[in-house]
Design a protein around this motif. Structure first.
Motif, PDB file in Angstrom:
ATOM      1  N   ARG A  83     -47.279  70.510  43.812  1.00  0.00           N
ATOM      2  CA  ARG A  83     -48.579  70.593  44.468  1.00  0.00           C
ATOM      3  C   ARG A  83     -49.653  70.888  43.420  1.00  0.00           C
ATOM      4  NH1 ARG A  83     -49.417  74.251  49.287  1.00  0.00           N
ATOM      5  NH2 ARG A  83     -48.515  75.856  47.937  1.00  0.00           N
ATOM      6  N   ARG A  86     -56.538  69.057  43.926  1.00  0.00           N
ATOM      7  CA  ARG A  86     -57.346  67.849  43.811  1.00  0.00           C
ATOM      8  C   ARG A  86     -58.663  68.074  44.551  1.00  0.00           C
ATOM      9  NH1 ARG A  86     -54.408  63.163  41.922  1.00  0.00           N
ATOM     10  NH2 ARG A  86     -52.610  64.049  40.816  1.00  0.00           N
ATOM     11  N   GLY A  88     -61.454  66.715  47.232  1.00  0.00           N
ATOM     12  CA  GLY A  88     -61.554  65.822  48.371  1.00  0.00           C
ATOM     13  C   GLY A  88     -62.982  65.514  48.771  1.00  0.00           C
ATOM     14  N   MET A  96     -52.659  68.810  46.807  1.00  0.00           N
ATOM     15  CA  MET A  96     -52.034  67.535  47.134  1.00  0.00           C
ATOM     16  C   MET A  96     -50.529  67.615  46.895  1.00  0.00           C
ATOM     17  SD  MET A  96     -52.989  63.684  45.834  1.00  0.00           S
ATOM     18  CE  MET A  96     -52.050  63.723  44.307  1.00  0.00           C
ATOM     19  N   LYS A  98     -46.796  66.043  46.293  1.00  0.00           N
ATOM     20  CA  LYS A  98     -46.081  64.921  45.696  1.00  0.00           C
ATOM     21  C   LYS A  98     -44.632  65.355  45.457  1.00  0.00           C
ATOM     22  CE  LYS A  98     -47.939  62.527  42.405  1.00  0.00           C
ATOM     23  NZ  LYS A  98     -48.531  62.107  41.109  1.00  0.00           N
ATOM     24  N   GLU A 135     -45.479  59.462  45.763  1.00  0.00           N
ATOM     25  CA  GLU A 135     -46.722  59.684  46.499  1.00  0.00           C
ATOM     26  C   GLU A 135     -46.509  59.824  48.011  1.00  0.00           C
ATOM     27  OE1 GLU A 135     -49.207  60.189  44.728  1.00  0.00           O
ATOM     28  OE2 GLU A 135     -49.005  59.072  42.860  1.00  0.00           O
ATOM     29  N   ASN A 138     -47.961  62.594  50.027  1.00  0.00           N
ATOM     30  CA  ASN A 138     -49.417  62.594  50.264  1.00  0.00           C
ATOM     31  C   ASN A 138     -49.731  62.491  51.751  1.00  0.00           C
ATOM     32  OD1 ASN A 138     -50.643  60.597  47.414  1.00  0.00           O
ATOM     33  ND2 ASN A 138     -49.689  62.607  47.477  1.00  0.00           N
ATOM     34  N   ASN A 141     -50.833  65.501  53.466  1.00  0.00           N
ATOM     35  CA  ASN A 141     -52.273  65.755  53.362  1.00  0.00           C
ATOM     36  C   ASN A 141     -53.068  64.914  54.352  1.00  0.00           C
ATOM     37  OD1 ASN A 141     -51.308  65.952  50.109  1.00  0.00           O
ATOM     38  ND2 ASN A 141     -52.510  67.655  50.927  1.00  0.00           N
ATOM     39  N   GLU A 146     -56.885  66.088  55.105  1.00  0.00           N
ATOM     40  CA  GLU A 146     -57.483  66.220  53.774  1.00  0.00           C
ATOM     41  C   GLU A 146     -57.605  64.883  53.059  1.00  0.00           C
ATOM     42  OE1 GLU A 146     -55.536  70.642  52.962  1.00  0.00           O
ATOM     43  OE2 GLU A 146     -54.369  68.810  52.609  1.00  0.00           O
ATOM     44  N   MET A 147     -56.800  63.899  53.481  1.00  0.00           N
ATOM     45  CA  MET A 147     -56.806  62.573  52.877  1.00  0.00           C
ATOM     46  C   MET A 147     -56.718  61.520  53.972  1.00  0.00           C
ATOM     47  SD  MET A 147     -54.191  63.070  49.609  1.00  0.00           S
ATOM     48  CE  MET A 147     -54.374  61.365  49.073  1.00  0.00           C
TER      49      MET A 147
END
Length: 234
Positions: A83, A86, A88, A96, A98, A135, A138, A141, A146-147
Protein backbone atom coordinates in the motif's frame (compact mmCIF):
# COMPACT_ATOMS: atom_id res chain seq x y z
CA UNK A 1 -30.22 4.35 -28.71
CA UNK A 2 -29.62 3.06 -32.26
CA UNK A 3 -26.47 5.16 -32.67
CA UNK A 4 -24.72 3.24 -29.87
CA UNK A 5 -24.75 0.15 -32.12
CA UNK A 6 -23.36 2.04 -35.13
CA UNK A 7 -19.59 1.66 -35.57
CA UNK A 8 -19.37 5.17 -37.04
CA UNK A 9 -20.40 6.50 -33.64
CA UNK A 10 -17.01 5.41 -32.26
CA UNK A 11 -14.62 6.39 -35.07
CA UNK A 12 -13.73 9.68 -33.37
CA UNK A 13 -11.91 7.67 -30.72
CA UNK A 14 -9.68 5.16 -32.47
CA UNK A 15 -5.97 4.53 -32.85
CA UNK A 16 -4.29 7.28 -34.84
CA UNK A 17 -7.18 9.71 -34.47
CA UNK A 18 -5.98 13.35 -34.15
CA UNK A 19 -8.57 13.74 -31.38
CA UNK A 20 -6.39 11.49 -29.19
CA UNK A 21 -3.04 12.99 -30.21
CA UNK A 22 -1.59 15.40 -27.59
CA UNK A 23 0.34 17.32 -30.26
CA UNK A 24 -3.04 18.41 -31.67
CA UNK A 25 -3.53 20.63 -28.62
CA UNK A 26 -1.81 23.36 -26.66
CA UNK A 27 -1.88 22.60 -22.95
CA UNK A 28 -4.07 25.69 -22.35
CA UNK A 29 -6.73 24.14 -24.61
CA UNK A 30 -6.99 21.25 -22.15
CA UNK A 31 -7.43 23.31 -19.00
CA UNK A 32 -10.72 25.08 -19.74
CA UNK A 33 -12.94 23.31 -17.19
CA UNK A 34 -12.51 23.55 -13.44
CA UNK A 35 -14.72 20.47 -13.13
CA UNK A 36 -15.87 18.35 -16.11
CA UNK A 37 -19.49 18.96 -17.04
CA UNK A 38 -20.50 15.31 -17.31
CA UNK A 39 -24.02 14.36 -18.31
CA UNK A 40 -26.21 12.26 -16.02
CA UNK A 41 -25.97 9.32 -18.46
CA UNK A 42 -22.19 9.40 -18.41
CA UNK A 43 -22.05 9.68 -14.63
CA UNK A 44 -24.42 6.71 -14.38
CA UNK A 45 -22.29 4.73 -16.87
CA UNK A 46 -19.14 5.34 -14.81
CA UNK A 47 -20.90 4.50 -11.54
CA UNK A 48 -22.22 1.19 -12.88
CA UNK A 49 -18.89 0.30 -14.52
CA UNK A 50 -16.96 0.99 -11.32
CA UNK A 51 -19.42 -0.86 -9.09
CA UNK A 52 -19.73 -3.95 -11.30
CA UNK A 53 -15.97 -4.26 -11.86
CA UNK A 54 -15.09 -3.72 -8.20
CA UNK A 55 -17.66 -6.11 -6.75
CA UNK A 56 -16.94 -8.77 -9.39
CA UNK A 57 -13.21 -8.58 -8.66
CA UNK A 58 -13.44 -9.24 -4.92
CA UNK A 59 -13.47 -13.07 -5.24
CA UNK A 60 -10.55 -12.89 -7.68
CA UNK A 61 -8.55 -10.66 -5.32
CA UNK A 62 -9.21 -13.06 -2.44
CA UNK A 63 -8.23 -16.10 -4.52
CA UNK A 64 -5.04 -14.47 -5.82
CA UNK A 65 -4.12 -13.33 -2.31
CA UNK A 66 -4.39 -16.90 -1.02
CA UNK A 67 -2.27 -18.25 -3.88
CA UNK A 68 0.36 -15.56 -3.39
CA UNK A 69 0.40 -16.18 0.37
CA UNK A 70 1.45 -19.76 -0.39
CA UNK A 71 3.89 -18.95 -3.22
CA UNK A 72 5.47 -15.73 -1.92
CA UNK A 73 7.92 -17.34 0.56
CA UNK A 74 9.62 -19.08 -2.36
CA UNK A 75 9.45 -16.54 -5.20
CA UNK A 76 8.53 -13.19 -3.64
CA UNK A 77 9.50 -13.08 0.06
CA UNK A 78 7.49 -10.57 2.07
CA UNK A 79 3.90 -9.36 2.47
CA UNK A 80 1.23 -10.17 -0.12
CA UNK A 81 -0.04 -6.60 -0.45
CA UNK A 82 1.71 -3.27 -0.90
CA UNK A 83 0.00 0.00 0.00
CA UNK A 84 1.40 3.35 -1.05
CA UNK A 85 0.20 6.92 -0.64
CA UNK A 86 -1.11 8.24 -3.95
CA UNK A 87 -2.87 11.51 -4.78
CA UNK A 88 -6.50 11.39 -5.87
CA UNK A 89 -9.24 13.76 -6.97
CA UNK A 90 -8.74 17.38 -5.87
CA UNK A 91 -5.35 16.45 -4.41
CA UNK A 92 -6.71 14.17 -1.69
CA UNK A 93 -4.19 11.51 -0.59
CA UNK A 94 -5.19 7.87 -0.27
CA UNK A 95 -3.53 4.49 0.16
CA UNK A 96 -3.53 2.52 -3.09
CA UNK A 97 -3.66 -1.27 -2.87
CA UNK A 98 -1.46 -3.49 -5.06
CA UNK A 99 0.03 -6.95 -4.94
CA UNK A 100 3.66 -6.47 -3.91
CA UNK A 101 6.13 -7.10 -6.74
CA UNK A 102 9.43 -5.80 -5.28
CA UNK A 103 11.62 -6.66 -2.31
CA UNK A 104 10.46 -4.65 0.72
CA UNK A 105 12.17 -1.30 1.30
CA UNK A 106 12.13 1.26 4.10
CA UNK A 107 11.50 3.97 1.48
CA UNK A 108 7.85 3.96 0.39
CA UNK A 109 8.34 5.74 -2.96
CA UNK A 110 11.37 6.57 -5.07
CA UNK A 111 12.56 10.06 -5.93
CA UNK A 112 10.98 11.39 -9.18
CA UNK A 113 14.44 11.67 -10.78
CA UNK A 114 15.49 8.13 -9.90
CA UNK A 115 14.86 5.31 -12.38
CA UNK A 116 12.80 2.29 -11.36
CA UNK A 117 14.88 -0.05 -9.19
CA UNK A 118 14.41 -3.05 -11.44
CA UNK A 119 16.88 -5.10 -9.43
CA UNK A 120 14.34 -5.11 -6.56
CA UNK A 121 11.65 -6.74 -8.73
CA UNK A 122 11.29 -10.40 -7.77
CA UNK A 123 10.76 -13.30 -10.18
CA UNK A 124 7.08 -13.59 -9.35
CA UNK A 125 6.78 -9.81 -9.16
CA UNK A 126 8.04 -9.48 -12.72
CA UNK A 127 5.34 -11.86 -13.92
CA UNK A 128 2.66 -9.91 -12.04
CA UNK A 129 3.87 -6.59 -13.45
CA UNK A 130 4.05 -7.81 -17.07
CA UNK A 131 0.50 -9.16 -16.86
CA UNK A 132 -0.69 -6.10 -14.82
CA UNK A 133 -2.19 -8.53 -12.30
CA UNK A 134 -0.44 -6.58 -9.54
CA UNK A 135 -2.96 -3.78 -10.17
CA UNK A 136 -6.06 -5.92 -9.54
CA UNK A 137 -6.28 -4.82 -5.87
CA UNK A 138 -6.75 -1.25 -7.15
CA UNK A 139 -10.38 -2.30 -7.42
CA UNK A 140 -10.54 -2.14 -3.61
CA UNK A 141 -9.88 1.58 -4.00
CA UNK A 142 -12.60 1.75 -6.66
CA UNK A 143 -15.05 0.15 -4.23
CA UNK A 144 -14.01 2.69 -1.58
CA UNK A 145 -14.72 5.56 -3.99
CA UNK A 146 -11.08 6.69 -4.18
CA UNK A 147 -10.52 5.60 -7.79
CA UNK A 148 -12.44 4.75 -10.95
CA UNK A 149 -11.77 2.02 -13.48
CA UNK A 150 -10.86 4.66 -16.10
CA UNK A 151 -9.07 7.92 -15.36
CA UNK A 152 -5.62 9.50 -15.03
CA UNK A 153 -3.26 7.11 -13.28
CA UNK A 154 -2.52 8.34 -9.71
CA UNK A 155 1.07 9.29 -8.94
CA UNK A 156 2.91 8.92 -5.64
CA UNK A 157 2.57 11.92 -3.32
CA UNK A 158 6.28 12.77 -3.63
CA UNK A 159 6.03 12.82 -7.44
CA UNK A 160 2.96 15.06 -7.33
CA UNK A 161 4.74 17.52 -5.07
CA UNK A 162 7.74 17.60 -7.41
CA UNK A 163 5.98 17.83 -10.79
CA UNK A 164 3.21 20.23 -9.71
CA UNK A 165 5.71 23.06 -9.56
CA UNK A 166 7.56 22.08 -12.74
CA UNK A 167 4.95 21.04 -15.33
CA UNK A 168 2.15 23.39 -16.38
CA UNK A 169 -1.19 21.63 -16.09
CA UNK A 170 0.08 18.76 -13.95
CA UNK A 171 -2.13 19.58 -10.96
CA UNK A 172 -5.19 19.83 -13.21
CA UNK A 173 -4.99 16.07 -13.78
CA UNK A 174 -6.66 15.78 -10.38
CA UNK A 175 -9.96 17.28 -11.53
CA UNK A 176 -11.38 13.74 -11.77
CA UNK A 177 -10.90 10.51 -9.86
CA UNK A 178 -7.73 8.65 -10.80
CA UNK A 179 -8.12 5.39 -12.70
CA UNK A 180 -6.72 1.89 -12.91
CA UNK A 181 -6.22 2.46 -16.62
CA UNK A 182 -6.22 5.66 -18.62
CA UNK A 183 -5.51 7.30 -21.95
CA UNK A 184 -1.83 7.88 -21.14
CA UNK A 185 -1.38 4.23 -20.14
CA UNK A 186 -2.74 2.81 -23.40
CA UNK A 187 -1.23 5.43 -25.73
CA UNK A 188 2.10 6.19 -24.04
CA UNK A 189 2.99 3.39 -21.64
CA UNK A 190 5.24 3.50 -18.58
CA UNK A 191 6.56 6.94 -17.59
CA UNK A 192 9.56 7.65 -15.38
CA UNK A 193 11.12 11.04 -16.25
CA UNK A 194 10.10 14.69 -16.56
CA UNK A 195 9.95 14.76 -20.36
CA UNK A 196 7.63 11.76 -20.51
CA UNK A 197 5.57 13.16 -17.63
CA UNK A 198 4.92 16.33 -19.65
CA UNK A 199 3.43 14.16 -22.41
CA UNK A 200 1.44 12.17 -19.83
CA UNK A 201 0.10 15.44 -18.42
CA UNK A 202 -1.32 16.35 -21.83
CA UNK A 203 -2.87 12.91 -22.28
CA UNK A 204 -4.46 13.07 -18.83
CA UNK A 205 -5.86 16.56 -19.31
CA UNK A 206 -7.07 15.55 -22.77
CA UNK A 207 -9.00 12.78 -21.08
CA UNK A 208 -10.45 15.18 -18.50
CA UNK A 209 -11.61 17.60 -21.19
CA UNK A 210 -12.97 15.06 -23.68
CA UNK A 211 -14.04 12.19 -21.41
CA UNK A 212 -17.19 10.35 -22.44
CA UNK A 213 -18.50 6.80 -22.66
CA UNK A 214 -17.02 6.28 -26.11
CA UNK A 215 -13.54 7.27 -24.95
CA UNK A 216 -13.81 5.04 -21.90
CA UNK A 217 -14.80 2.08 -24.08
CA UNK A 218 -11.84 2.79 -26.37
CA UNK A 219 -9.47 2.88 -23.37
CA UNK A 220 -10.88 -0.37 -21.99
CA UNK A 221 -10.53 -2.01 -25.42
CA UNK A 222 -6.92 -0.84 -25.73
CA UNK A 223 -6.22 -1.95 -22.16
CA UNK A 224 -7.04 -5.54 -23.11
CA UNK A 225 -4.39 -5.40 -25.83
CA UNK A 226 -1.83 -3.79 -23.53
CA UNK A 227 -2.40 -6.41 -20.82
CA UNK A 228 -2.22 -9.39 -23.15
CA UNK A 229 0.88 -8.10 -24.97
CA UNK A 230 2.76 -6.75 -21.96
CA UNK A 231 3.65 -3.57 -23.89
CA UNK A 232 4.81 -0.70 -21.69
CA UNK A 233 5.15 -2.77 -18.53
CA UNK A 234 8.00 -2.36 -16.04
Amino acid sequence: MRRYFNIDHYTEFCSGSPVLCPSTYQIEDLLTKDVPNWSFKYRAFRFVLDLVCAVSALPLIALMAMVLWVVNPFLNPGPVFFRQFRVGQFGQPFRMWKFRTMMPSEIESRDPNVALEEERITILGGMLRRSRLDEIPNLINVLRGEMSVVGPRPDAASHVEYYSGKIHGYSERHRVKPGITGLAQVEQGYVEDETATKVKTKYDNLYVERSCGRMDLYILYRTIGVVTSGIGAK
